[in-house]
Design a protein around this motif. Sequence first.
Motif, PDB file in Angstrom:
ATOM      1  N   GLU A  51       0.824  -1.201   0.000  1.00 31.93           N
ATOM      2  CA  GLU A  51       0.000   0.000   0.000  1.00 31.93           C
ATOM      3  C   GLU A  51       0.860   1.254   0.000  1.00 31.93           C
ATOM      4  O   GLU A  51       0.577   2.218  -0.699  1.00 31.93           O
ATOM      5  N   LYS A  52       1.908   1.217   0.790  1.00 34.01           N
ATOM      6  CA  LYS A  52       2.797   2.374   0.854  1.00 34.01           C
ATOM      7  C   LYS A  52       3.535   2.573  -0.477  1.00 34.01           C
ATOM      8  O   LYS A  52       3.645   3.688  -0.973  1.00 34.01           O
ATOM      9  N   LEU A  53       4.028   1.464  -1.053  1.00 30.72           N
ATOM     10  CA  LEU A  53       4.784   1.553  -2.304  1.00 30.72           C
ATOM     11  C   LEU A  53       3.922   1.970  -3.488  1.00 30.72           C
ATOM     12  O   LEU A  53       4.317   2.787  -4.315  1.00 30.72           O
ATOM     13  N   TYR A  54       2.744   1.398  -3.563  1.00 31.71           N
ATOM     14  CA  TYR A  54       1.899   1.642  -4.732  1.00 31.71           C
ATOM     15  C   TYR A  54       0.834   2.699  -4.495  1.00 31.71           C
ATOM     16  O   TYR A  54       0.168   3.129  -5.424  1.00 31.71           O
ATOM     17  N   ASN A  55       0.655   3.097  -3.245  1.00 30.12           N
ATOM     18  CA  ASN A  55      -0.251   4.154  -2.841  1.00 30.12           C
ATOM     19  C   ASN A  55      -1.572   4.091  -3.607  1.00 30.12           C
ATOM     20  O   ASN A  55      -2.368   3.188  -3.369  1.00 30.12           O
ATOM     21  N   GLN A  56      -1.826   5.005  -4.513  1.00 35.12           N
ATOM     22  CA  GLN A  56      -3.109   5.066  -5.204  1.00 35.12           C
ATOM     23  C   GLN A  56      -3.327   3.892  -6.152  1.00 35.12           C
ATOM     24  O   GLN A  56      -4.456   3.483  -6.390  1.00 35.12           O
ATOM     25  N   ASP A  57      -2.275   3.349  -6.711  1.00 35.66           N
ATOM     26  CA  ASP A  57      -2.416   2.241  -7.651  1.00 35.66           C
ATOM     27  C   ASP A  57      -2.809   0.937  -6.972  1.00 35.66           C
ATOM     28  O   ASP A  57      -3.261   0.014  -7.627  1.00 35.66           O
ATOM     29  N   TYR A  58      -2.666   0.871  -5.658  1.00 36.92           N
ATOM     30  CA  TYR A  58      -2.926  -0.382  -4.955  1.00 36.92           C
ATOM     31  C   TYR A  58      -4.356  -0.868  -5.173  1.00 36.92           C
ATOM     32  O   TYR A  58      -4.588  -2.056  -5.400  1.00 36.92           O
ATOM     33  N   GLU A  59      -5.337   0.015  -5.120  1.00 35.39           N
ATOM     34  CA  GLU A  59      -6.732  -0.387  -5.290  1.00 35.39           C
ATOM     35  C   GLU A  59      -6.951  -1.021  -6.661  1.00 35.39           C
ATOM     36  O   GLU A  59      -7.683  -1.993  -6.799  1.00 35.39           O
ATOM     37  N   LYS A  60      -6.299  -0.493  -7.680  1.00 35.40           N
ATOM     38  CA  LYS A  60      -6.435  -1.060  -9.027  1.00 35.40           C
ATOM     39  C   LYS A  60      -5.711  -2.407  -9.146  1.00 35.40           C
ATOM     40  O   LYS A  60      -6.049  -3.215  -9.985  1.00 35.40           O
ATOM     41  N   LEU A  61      -4.698  -2.642  -8.290  1.00 36.88           N
ATOM     42  CA  LEU A  61      -3.896  -3.863  -8.369  1.00 36.88           C
ATOM     43  C   LEU A  61      -4.455  -5.001  -7.521  1.00 36.88           C
ATOM     44  O   LEU A  61      -4.054  -6.150  -7.689  1.00 36.88           O
ATOM     45  N   LYS A  62      -5.370  -4.710  -6.598  1.00 31.63           N
ATOM     46  CA  LYS A  62      -5.924  -5.744  -5.719  1.00 31.63           C
ATOM     47  C   LYS A  62      -6.494  -6.894  -6.536  1.00 31.63           C
ATOM     48  O   LYS A  62      -7.218  -6.691  -7.498  1.00 31.63           O
ATOM     49  N   GLY A  63      -6.157  -8.127  -6.116  1.00 29.93           N
ATOM     50  CA  GLY A  63      -6.695  -9.321  -6.769  1.00 29.93           C
ATOM     51  C   GLY A  63      -5.992  -9.700  -8.057  1.00 29.93           C
ATOM     52  O   GLY A  63      -6.266 -10.743  -8.640  1.00 29.93           O
ATOM     53  N   LYS A  64      -5.112  -8.890  -8.527  1.00 26.64           N
ATOM     54  CA  LYS A  64      -4.377  -9.196  -9.757  1.00 26.64           C
ATOM     55  C   LYS A  64      -3.025  -9.781  -9.396  1.00 26.64           C
ATOM     56  O   LYS A  64      -2.496  -9.564  -8.316  1.00 26.64           O
ATOM     57  N   LYS A  65      -2.475 -10.538 -10.318  1.00 28.12           N
ATOM     58  CA  LYS A  65      -1.137 -11.083 -10.088  1.00 28.12           C
ATOM     59  C   LYS A  65      -0.112  -9.977 -10.287  1.00 28.12           C
ATOM     60  O   LYS A  65      -0.173  -9.226 -11.251  1.00 28.12           O
ATOM     61  N   LEU A  66       0.788  -9.912  -9.328  1.00 31.36           N
ATOM     62  CA  LEU A  66       1.848  -8.924  -9.409  1.00 31.36           C
ATOM     63  C   LEU A  66       3.156  -9.622  -9.736  1.00 31.36           C
ATOM     64  O   LEU A  66       3.425 -10.705  -9.240  1.00 31.36           O
ATOM     65  N   ARG A  67       3.928  -9.015 -10.547  1.00 27.08           N
ATOM     66  CA  ARG A  67       5.261  -9.537 -10.829  1.00 27.08           C
ATOM     67  C   ARG A  67       6.246  -8.674 -10.061  1.00 27.08           C
ATOM     68  O   ARG A  67       6.389  -7.491 -10.337  1.00 27.08           O
ATOM     69  N   MET A  68       6.894  -9.302  -9.085  1.00 25.69           N
ATOM     70  CA  MET A  68       7.862  -8.584  -8.272  1.00 25.69           C
ATOM     71  C   MET A  68       9.262  -8.928  -8.772  1.00 25.69           C
ATOM     72  O   MET A  68       9.581 -10.087  -8.977  1.00 25.69           O
ATOM     73  N   THR A  69      10.050  -7.923  -8.971  1.00 30.43           N
ATOM     74  CA  THR A  69      11.425  -8.120  -9.388  1.00 30.43           C
ATOM     75  C   THR A  69      12.319  -7.677  -8.249  1.00 30.43           C
ATOM     76  O   THR A  69      12.175  -6.573  -7.731  1.00 30.43           O
ATOM     77  N   ARG A  70      13.219  -8.558  -7.873  1.00 37.37           N
ATOM     78  CA  ARG A  70      14.152  -8.235  -6.797  1.00 37.37           C
ATOM     79  C   ARG A  70      15.438  -7.726  -7.418  1.00 37.37           C
ATOM     80  O   ARG A  70      16.114  -8.423  -8.164  1.00 37.37           O
TER      81      ARG A  70
END
Length: 142
Positions: free
Chosen positions: A11-30
């Motif tokens: 939530e902190k990282l994506y702030n406003q975009d988090y609501e649009k990303l909920k329930g979707k697959k996220l690709r995290m790159t380390r």
Amino acid sequence: MAGMTTRELLEKLYNQDYEKLKGKKLRMTRVRVPGKEVCLAHVINPSQSCIYQNLGLHIGVHEGEDHTGEAIGMIRFTPWEAVVVAADIAVKSANVEIGFMDRFSGSLILTGGLTEVQTAVEEVVKFFREVLGFKTCAVHKS
């Protein structure tokens, strides 16, 4: 950010975009940004055959050679290419062999007699600390 849950962090990282990303697959790159560091320096003695075999150090030896019972020195670096300099320092400071060297992971494994491996590992760590200004760890022995 310590103590935050994954959700709170996202939530902190994506702030406003988090609501649009909920329930979707996220690709995290380390991504790792290496600093100038020797983060592992360890000497194992005497090594047992299972250690040599699992590290692959028994592969490629000449017929009749048996390095079981020799010491093993393990050192890890960032940036990873520093391992090339470390290998050069190690073989010039003591009678050791390069068991494994990987410039893509920063791993160096040295083999030889206990005193020789200990000397090589200590000289490498000292060079990186005093000459190159790396943050270094203590040399451990088991």
